[in-house]
Scaffold this active site. Structure first.
Site, short mmCIF file in Angstrom:
data_model
loop_
_atom_site.label_atom_id
_atom_site.label_comp_id
_atom_site.label_asym_id
_atom_site.label_seq_id
_atom_site.Cartn_x
_atom_site.Cartn_y
_atom_site.Cartn_z
N LYS A 260 -4.01 2.76 -0.53
CA LYS A 260 -5.20 3.75 -0.03
C LYS A 260 -4.69 4.84 0.51
CE LYS A 260 -6.75 -0.62 1.63
NZ LYS A 260 -7.13 -1.27 3.09
N ASP B 244 0.86 -1.04 0.08
CA ASP B 244 -0.08 0.15 -0.12
C ASP B 244 0.85 1.30 -0.09
OD1 ASP B 244 -1.06 -0.56 3.29
OD2 ASP B 244 0.43 0.47 2.64
N MET C 5 -4.95 9.01 11.59
CA MET C 5 -5.92 9.42 10.60
C MET C 5 -6.85 10.44 10.91
SD MET C 5 -7.02 5.57 9.03
CE MET C 5 -6.81 4.66 10.69
C1 LIG Z 1 -4.47 3.38 7.70
S1 LIG Z 1 -3.48 4.04 9.05
C2 LIG Z 1 -2.31 2.74 9.19
C3 LIG Z 1 -1.60 2.73 10.47
C4 LIG Z 1 -0.58 1.41 10.31
N1 LIG Z 1 -0.71 0.42 10.18
C5 LIG Z 1 0.48 1.72 11.63
O1 LIG Z 1 0.63 0.76 12.26
O2 LIG Z 1 1.34 2.71 11.55
C6 LIG Z 1 -2.60 5.19 8.21
C7 LIG Z 1 -2.65 6.19 9.23
O3 LIG Z 1 -1.24 5.95 10.14
C8 LIG Z 1 -0.68 7.09 10.34
N2 LIG Z 1 0.87 7.01 9.88
C9 LIG Z 1 1.20 5.97 9.31
N3 LIG Z 1 2.48 6.29 8.96
C10 LIG Z 1 2.90 7.17 9.42
C11 LIG Z 1 4.12 7.77 9.32
N4 LIG Z 1 5.23 7.38 9.10
N5 LIG Z 1 4.13 9.24 9.85
C12 LIG Z 1 2.86 9.86 10.63
N6 LIG Z 1 1.82 9.19 10.56
C13 LIG Z 1 1.61 8.15 9.99
C14 LIG Z 1 -1.28 8.22 9.81
O4 LIG Z 1 -2.08 8.93 10.70
C15 LIG Z 1 -2.12 7.62 8.54
O5 LIG Z 1 -3.35 8.51 7.93
#
Ligand SMILES: C[S@@+](CC[C@H](N)C(=O)[O-])C[C@H]1O[C@@H](n2cnc3c(N)ncnc32)[C@H](O)[C@@H]1O
Length: 249
Positions: free
Chosen positions: A64, A42, A177
């Site tokens: 996504k 993704d 998110m």
């Molecule tokens: C669908 S969720 C997935 C989370 C992921 N499974 C995790 O454990 O980090 C996506 C959200 O995770 C957060 N996110 C993921 N990677 C990030 C990063 N490197 N820096 C800041 N926020 C992040 C943001 O809020 C983003 O909108």
């Protein structure tokens, strides 16, 4: 559910790719990616990590981002099932940890319902990457005795959180998110009793080369986000631990 050996044909590995920096991949994740016949990944998986797959591996982007789905979730589950039933070694790479707001649970259920073996490989979730990347402990015993991870985005785009439970003293709140709902989050937490001057930070692309942090307060949250045109992927962290932000290597 988890193993240490080779990925068997017809098996799917749901693998956490960590928050972005490829150095934060687990050894198991690295090894499985190198064995993949097909890789589904993704938009939060960095290109360097995808590049660890063999040149012969089929790479399928199923990314996504908020509101925009390249493939609907059901189609992703179907594709994983078809590839596994074709006898391929399938690696499903997901940003962060597959079981933290990653819909890994839905994919696991769909695969198990089709009698497909699944291995789950944890990844470093964004909150942990952000805390390490900017040098603030999510729990520091002078500041927070609890830390909660919540989603600021529900299936129907609403936010339905237990604001009273969140607005507790000595607690760190990490919102995944949350970018589109910052006004609601800031307002409801203050209505529930959290002071407007509570430290907060917006952390964009934690652990990526272009990571950025915007420290603020609850009452200034929306203005700060607007001033910097903050976009996903961004985490919102609220609580006095944010005041401990340090420059770390
Ligand atoms: C669908 S969720 C997935 C989370 C992921 N499974 C995790 O454990 O980090 C996506 C959200 O995770 C957060 N996110 C993921 N990677 C990030 C990063 N490197 N820096 C800041 N926020 C992040 C943001 O809020 C983003 O909108």
């Amino acid at each position: 559910m988890s193993g240490g050996g080779a990925l068997r044909p017809g098996t799917v590995a749901l693998v956490g790719a960590g928050p972005g920096n490829p150095e934060l991949l687990t050894l198991r994740a690295y090894r499985l990616i190198q064995q993949a016949d097909v890789l589904l990944y993704d938009n939060l998986v960095s290109p360097e990590i995808v590049a660890f797959a063999p040149a012969s591996a089929e790479r399928i982007y199923v990314g996504k981002s908020a509101g925009k789905h390249t493939l609907p979730q059901e189609a992703i589950c179907r594709l994983l099932t078809i590839k596994a039933k074709d006898g391929l070694r399938v690696v499903r790479l997901k940003g962060g940890d597959p079981f933290v707001f990653g819909r890994g649970g839905e994919e696991m259920e769909a695969l198990l319902a089709n009698d497909i073996s699944v291995e789950i490989v944890p990844g470093i979730t964004a909150a942990l990457g952000a805390a390490a990347g900017f040098g603030f402990p999510l729990t520091h015993r002078d500041h927070a005795q609890s830390c909660v991870f919540v989603t600021g985005h529900l299936k129907d785009s609403s936010i339905d959180l237990n604001w009273k439970a969140l607005a507790q003293p000595n607690q760190t709140i990490v919102v995944y998110m949350g970018v589109t709902g910052l006004d609601i989050i800031a307002r409801e937490l203050q209505v529930a009793g959290l002071p407007g001057d509570t430290p907060a930070a917006l952390i964009h692309k934690a652990t990526w080369i272009d990571q950025a942090i915007y420290p603020t307060t609850l009452k200034q949250l929306v203005q700060t986000a607007e001033a910097h045109a903050v976009q996903p992927p961004t985490l919102l962290v609220i609580g006095s631990v944010v005041g401990l932000i340090r420059q770390v290597e």
